[in-house]
Write an enzyme that holds these catalytic residues in place. Sequence first.
Site, short mmCIF file in Angstrom:
data_model
loop_
_atom_site.label_atom_id
_atom_site.label_comp_id
_atom_site.label_asym_id
_atom_site.label_seq_id
_atom_site.Cartn_x
_atom_site.Cartn_y
_atom_site.Cartn_z
N HIS A 214 0.84 -1.22 0.02
CA HIS A 214 0.11 -0.23 -0.05
C HIS A 214 0.91 1.35 -0.07
CE1 HIS A 214 -2.39 -3.43 1.61
NE2 HIS A 214 -3.46 -2.57 1.52
N HIS B 85 -4.21 3.06 -3.51
CA HIS B 85 -4.29 2.59 -2.23
C HIS B 85 -3.65 1.10 -1.95
CE1 HIS B 85 -6.27 1.24 1.63
NE2 HIS B 85 -6.32 -0.14 0.90
N GLU C 178 -18.41 -4.32 24.25
CA GLU C 178 -17.60 -5.46 24.06
C GLU C 178 -16.29 -5.50 23.17
OE1 GLU C 178 -21.66 -6.75 25.34
OE2 GLU C 178 -21.15 -5.54 23.91
N HIS D 264 -29.44 -15.48 24.10
CA HIS D 264 -28.45 -15.36 25.34
C HIS D 264 -27.77 -16.74 25.64
CE1 HIS D 264 -29.80 -11.17 25.35
NE2 HIS D 264 -29.16 -10.93 26.39
#
Length: 671
Positions: free
Chosen positions: A29, A264, A415, A477
């Site tokens: 890159h 890129h 999280e 859950h």
Amino acid sequence: MIFDSTDLNAVNTVRFLSVDMVQKAKSGHPGLPLGAAPAAYALWAKALKHDPLHPDWPDRDRFVLSAGHGSAMLYSLLHLFGYGLPADELKKFRQFDSLTPGHPEYGHTPGVEITTGPLGQGIANAVGFAWAESCLAAHFNRPDFSVADHYTYALCGDGCMMEGISSEAASLAGTLKLGKLIVLYDSNDITIDGPTEIAFQENVTDRFKSYGWHTQLVTDGNDLEAILFAIESAKAENDRPSLIEIKTVIGYGSPNKQGTAGVHGEPLGFDEIELTKKALGWQYSDPFTVPADVSERMISWQKKAAEKYANWVALMESYKKTFPDLHAAWEIWQCPSPPAAFMDYMKSDNFYKYDGDLATRVSSEQVLQNVIKYVPNLVGGSADLAPSTKAVMKGRGEYSADNPAGMNLHFGVREHAMTAIANAMTAHGGLRVYVSGFFVFSDYMKPAMRLSAMMRLPVIYVMTHDSIGVGEDGPTHEPIEQLAMLRSIPNFTVLRPCDTKETAAAWALALTRTGSPTAIVLTRQNLPLLDESGVGAFKGAYIVKDTQNEPDIILLASGSEVGLIYTAADTLKEKGISARVVSMPSFEIFEEQDASYKESVLPDSVRARLAVEAASPYGWHKYTGLDGAVISIDRYGASAPAAKLFETFGFTVDNVVQTAMEVVKKCRSKK
């Protein structure tokens, strides 16, 4: 003027070393290095506190290349600034076993602070580095003795800003007022797909302002003076993290490719390199050239860097004389292994002295309160679930902007960011870190957990509510496939203890395994305390109930199902079938044992085997073999009381006994 012609030459050196690396590798890159080299050089040469001769200096500034695809630029900087990365390694960019892999790898290349590449991770990592510095400073700094006093810098791009983890982490950093965190935003308005406006039109600066950050804009990414001024202005902000948006041109200098998506992630090509050299006034025809004036400037810089390190060493010597107890504590905190006091406690009779049937999340809470008596640098918290995960250290205070000495960390409902932050706090040094959450939400955490394992960082994951025992909250859950997922991660240790004594062993293993992360997977429902459990967990699997002679069948389980097979063995005995009961809290640790120990637990001669686990069966067949069986779950759970679910899905003594008898019958028929 702070910068002169040699500095401008150094910037171009960074650019063309990067371009040459990508061209030789035929992949990479070049766009980011060409555009962001001025910002990176201004930081490294004038603001960043670092010493290449001591890359592990505890009080160095940390630099995170969040846009890790721009690794060629980082390697160019490491080469120039004297980190022992020779030109031969630059020439092996992206090749097997080189020090210059495609994305920066922690522990592999000197000077690389953290593994980056998955976009956005680096911003969260930078938050973790800054948070660690703040915590250590609060505990150890004294008037005239700022032994922990450093900044964290991250260089990120538009892609990092799009990833949700960057928002999670930046929001938290603003709340915590981490004033020594500075993000350089390489804002070039291009991604792989094309102009960012096709999918990303928000005002990033305004977003960060809303998070409580100090923000600045540098309109010309080649203006070294303006970039350095912005960095110094950011350092003057004590109670806010800082974002410096720097408008750059991707692939700057390349006449036919700059400002386009095409620059890129692919080499410029030899013809375009020559045109770029001409456009930027680079007069050196040979690749991998470092001009003499740049080399001399780097030697001069290295002497100044060494002086800064020497000053800190002298400060620490004086600190040791003035505050001997604090200095001794500093040494203990900086050691990656647990303190000697903990190792002694772990070997004592008191280590397993617990009573009663408990949910292992409650067991973990009890064990944790004993652990913190011996591990003073343990910090940790949860993603807004501390009352449920039982992972609060009593009497250790809560970290906040007003109480940076607090050891209980609040991550909010974040999280993914929590896990990436924990990685960096661990990589920073000085702290042992745990995080906690519901086991099913390890899906949110997995990308950063994988990086924990890749970097060999001993982050401890306290994961509760581990099965259909979650009950009424229902299938969203109730973890099913998560145990198999974590067990599949290389260099990741999973421990699912069956009672309080195994939970104590799990914490001890997690704290002493300094080369891998560990997940301690815990129940919501109560489990029986077994007389035979405990120290055997250090082997990963062990016999908790045995037969006088060779068993007819071996029953294996982890966690909540160990008590089930323990009881089932008694019923089988009444039916004339002898069953060995094996608790297997950790596949990974069992696999580390020698062949003789494995044979002693799971002898080849006993082919009748039954594994029981309230989760996906993946992984168990290597222990049950072709003749064995697994009682498991291959569908999602349901919303109902836990007892009803265990009965419905076959986790009963009757089903274990019936299945075991069928396995024994099948194996006997083959003899």
